[in-house]
Design a protein around this motif. Structure first.
Motif, short mmCIF file in Angstrom:
data_model
loop_
_atom_site.label_atom_id
_atom_site.label_comp_id
_atom_site.label_asym_id
_atom_site.label_seq_id
_atom_site.Cartn_x
_atom_site.Cartn_y
_atom_site.Cartn_z
N PRO A 23 0.78 -1.22 0.10
CA PRO A 23 -0.11 -0.28 -0.11
C PRO A 23 0.84 1.30 0.12
N TRP A 24 2.09 1.22 0.46
CA TRP A 24 2.81 2.45 0.61
C TRP A 24 3.68 2.69 -0.78
N LYS A 25 3.62 1.74 -1.75
CA LYS A 25 4.49 1.93 -2.91
C LYS A 25 4.06 2.89 -3.83
N LEU A 26 4.85 3.73 -4.30
CA LEU A 26 4.49 4.95 -5.10
C LEU A 26 4.91 4.47 -6.47
N ASP A 27 4.69 5.66 -7.50
CA ASP A 27 4.83 5.33 -8.92
C ASP A 27 6.43 5.13 -9.20
N SER A 28 6.92 4.36 -9.68
CA SER A 28 8.49 4.33 -10.02
C SER A 28 8.70 3.60 -11.34
N LEU A 29 9.88 3.60 -11.86
CA LEU A 29 10.26 2.92 -13.09
C LEU A 29 10.60 1.39 -12.55
N PRO A 30 10.54 0.44 -13.46
CA PRO A 30 10.98 -1.04 -12.97
C PRO A 30 12.37 -1.03 -12.79
N TYR B 190 14.31 6.02 -8.53
CA TYR B 190 13.30 6.14 -9.86
C TYR B 190 11.93 6.93 -9.25
N THR B 191 11.59 6.71 -8.29
CA THR B 191 10.45 7.71 -7.76
C THR B 191 10.80 8.94 -7.91
N ALA B 192 12.02 9.45 -7.41
CA ALA B 192 12.36 10.89 -7.45
C ALA B 192 12.75 11.02 -8.96
N LEU C 43 19.48 -2.25 -16.70
CA LEU C 43 19.57 -0.76 -17.29
C LEU C 43 18.37 -0.42 -18.69
N VAL C 44 18.31 -1.59 -19.41
CA VAL C 44 17.47 -1.34 -20.60
C VAL C 44 15.94 -0.99 -20.22
N GLN C 45 15.39 -1.75 -19.25
CA GLN C 45 14.08 -1.77 -19.03
C GLN C 45 13.86 -0.39 -18.16
N ALA C 46 14.93 0.20 -17.47
CA ALA C 46 14.88 1.28 -17.01
C ALA C 46 14.65 2.38 -17.87
N ILE C 47 15.49 2.38 -18.77
CA ILE C 47 15.53 3.64 -19.97
C ILE C 47 14.24 3.20 -20.66
N GLU C 48 14.11 2.38 -21.18
CA GLU C 48 12.63 2.05 -22.05
C GLU C 48 11.46 2.54 -21.14
N GLY C 49 11.50 2.41 -19.75
CA GLY C 49 10.52 2.74 -19.06
C GLY C 49 10.32 4.30 -18.93
N ALA C 50 11.44 5.02 -18.94
CA ALA C 50 11.45 6.27 -18.76
C ALA C 50 11.21 6.92 -20.04
N GLU C 51 11.41 6.17 -20.99
CA GLU C 51 11.12 7.01 -22.66
C GLU C 51 9.79 6.74 -22.70
N LYS C 52 9.01 5.70 -22.20
CA LYS C 52 7.60 5.74 -22.62
C LYS C 52 6.81 6.79 -21.58
#
Length: 497
Positions: free
Chosen positions: A214-221, A286-288, A315-324
């Motif tokens: 319940p405490w988890k905020l939006d973040s990248l993978p 990633y939340t920040a 690395l790839v999934q974080a960058i792709e998540g940011a691009e989206k």
């Protein structure tokens, strides 16, 4: 002008002179002449190509270093390259002898004048600023890092936060562009036990997507199929109300740092740690980033450790998540510093190590991650700090950047090395026109000792592998000595004429 040598540095040279059979005994009388050499300081080139990435020309590489600096660096690199010296130092620092006031004072003073001065920038932000200014004068930038280790409670976290904020404030008063980043260890602003608890819960959710946090905020993978999940063998207990409040406080501390960095236009590097707490660190980072990296120049940079098997996938999934999401993500790429700890923990649990099986696999992973980020930069996405002491990785990345026509002044690509390490690589990249920063840990000797001990234990191979720098420095010292001798002989001939 190069500073004149102190008697203590001359003593060090005489020590090296007596220990090195390759240096003739006849050179002893020329030591004073050697110290009179004052090499000029070149400006960093902005038009040179990768062809200028030359590590064979010691005269050019070290032209901005005085003979005194070369002597001291050579002595300290020799000192830390011998495992027996490191072993004895670690044992003594952790022994009951350190409880004796007189012995403690003498030992700390010895450490301060040797390895501390070599690897650290000073005891406070003022001293660190002077070190940074000296780097700026020779075309290098600095990354200021208040050298704190793990915090255990909120009081310690709040105190550490103020030190980090003070560092950022000071950086804003220094020459523009002399400071490339500030940095933070999440373990210094969030209690370590809480990071372990949060990491357990995040790993369990990776195993069981329906698990509720319940405490988890939006973040990248931040976790993937190949990530080490063995730390969490059973369903963890939910966070208590107090733990949730403490987690919120930790996030608020990070947000305050990000806000200050945004105000001063100074990006923030978030350091990586061991895998037992890294999921929580990535989650907070990633939340920040989602909040602050809303334009093409990211404020928040995460760290990827290439010695981990899951490094490139994450690395790839974080960058792709940011691009989206339409945000820009910055990363610092390192090889990793917790090999012993990670290997021993995995072995104790009867599972495979999360680290690549051989050093060559780590090198390949690092170069692949670097190439991936350089290709993204060429397309206008992301930023990277290539933190490496490996000569070949530096050459490969520099060649790739030129191939992709990434401008040398492009701040989305920066190289970095620790203070006191790989100076030849730093200066060579600088000469080729790239942006290069030295990582500058600072703080009182006693507070920074955990950092130095960890650096000594975890980077034995790295310290022993400083062979290239030692060879280059010795070669340049011999060249200067020869010039001093020849100059002296020439003066005699002129006088006789």
């Amino acid at each position: 002008m190069a500073a004149r040598s102190s008697p203590k540095l001359l003593k060090n040279l005489r020590f090296l002179h007596t220990q090195s059979p390759s240096i003739s005994n006849s050179t002893g009388s020329s030591l004073n002449l050697l110290e009179k050499l004052t090499p000029s300081i070149p400006k960093a080139s902005t038009t040179s190509s990768v062809e200028n990435l030359n590590f064979d020309d010691g005269e050019r590489l070290f032209s901005s270093m005085s003979t005194s600096q070369l002597l001291k660096s050579t002595f300290n690199l020799h000192l830390v390259s011998f495992d027996p010296v490191v072993d004895v130092g670690i044992r003594v620092m952790r022994s009951s002898l350190m409880e004796k006031k007189v012995f403690r004072g003498v030992l700390l003073e010895l450490i301060k004048r040797t390895v501390y001065d070599h690897f650290c920038a000073g005891e406070n932000v003022e001293e660190a600023s002077k070190t940074l200014q000296r780097l700026w004068d020779v075309g290098l930038r600095g990354i200021l890092d208040y050298g704190l280790e793990d915090a255990s409670d909120n009081h310690g976290c709040d105190r550490n936060l103020e030190e980090f904020l003070n560092t950022i404030n000071t950086a804003s008063l220094l020459p523009p562009s002399s400071v490339s980043f500030s940095c933070v260890k999440i373990t210094a602003i969030c209690p370590i036990y809480l990071l372990e608890r949060v990491s357990d819960l995040l790993r369990w959710k990776q195993k069981n997507p329906l698990f509720n946090l319940p405490w988890k905020l939006d973040s990248l993978p931040f976790l993937c199929d190949s990530s080490p999940l063995y730390h969490t063998t059973s369903e963890p207990c939910p966070l208590t109300d107090q733990e949730e409040r403490d987690l919120q406080l930790a996030l608020q501390r990070l947000m305050r740092l990000c806000e200050k960095c945004q105000e001063t236009n100074l990006p923030l590097l978030v350091d990586a740690e061991y895998t037992s707490v890294q999921p929580a660190i990535d989650y907070l980072t990633y939340t920040a980033a989602i909040r602050f990296n809303d334009d093409e120049n990211p404020i928040v940079f995460g760290t990827i450790q290439a010695y981990l098997r899951d490094a490139k996938e994450r690395l790839v999934q974080a960058i792709e998540g940011a691009e989206k999401r339409g945000i820009s993500m910055g990363f610092k790429l390192v090889r990793g510093a917790y090999m012993t700890r990670e290997t021993e923990l995995a072995s104790s649990l009867g599972v495979a190590s999360p680290i690549h099986g051989c050093i060559q696999d780590t090198h390949e992973c690092y170069n692949e991650c670097a190439s991936f980020m350089l290709e993204k930069i060429a397309l206008g996405h992301g930023s990277v700090v290539l933190a490496t002491h490996n000569l070949e990785s530096g050459k490969v990345a520099a060649a790739k950047a030129e191939e992709l026509m990434i401008g040398k002044g492009n701040l989305k690509l920066q190289f970095s090395q620790l203070k006191g390490m790989a100076d030849g690589l730093s200066l060579g990249l600088r000469n080729a026109g790239f942006n290069v920063s030295k990582y500058l840990p600072f703080g009182p000797v006693e507070k920074v000792m955990p950092y130095l001990l960890r650096r000594a234990e975890e980077n034995r191979g790295l310290l022993s592998a400083s062979t290239l720098d030692r060879q280059l420095m010795r070669g340049e010292l011999k060249r200067r000595l020869k010039v001093a001798i020849m100059g002296g002989e020439g003066d005699k001939i002129m006088a006789q004429g």
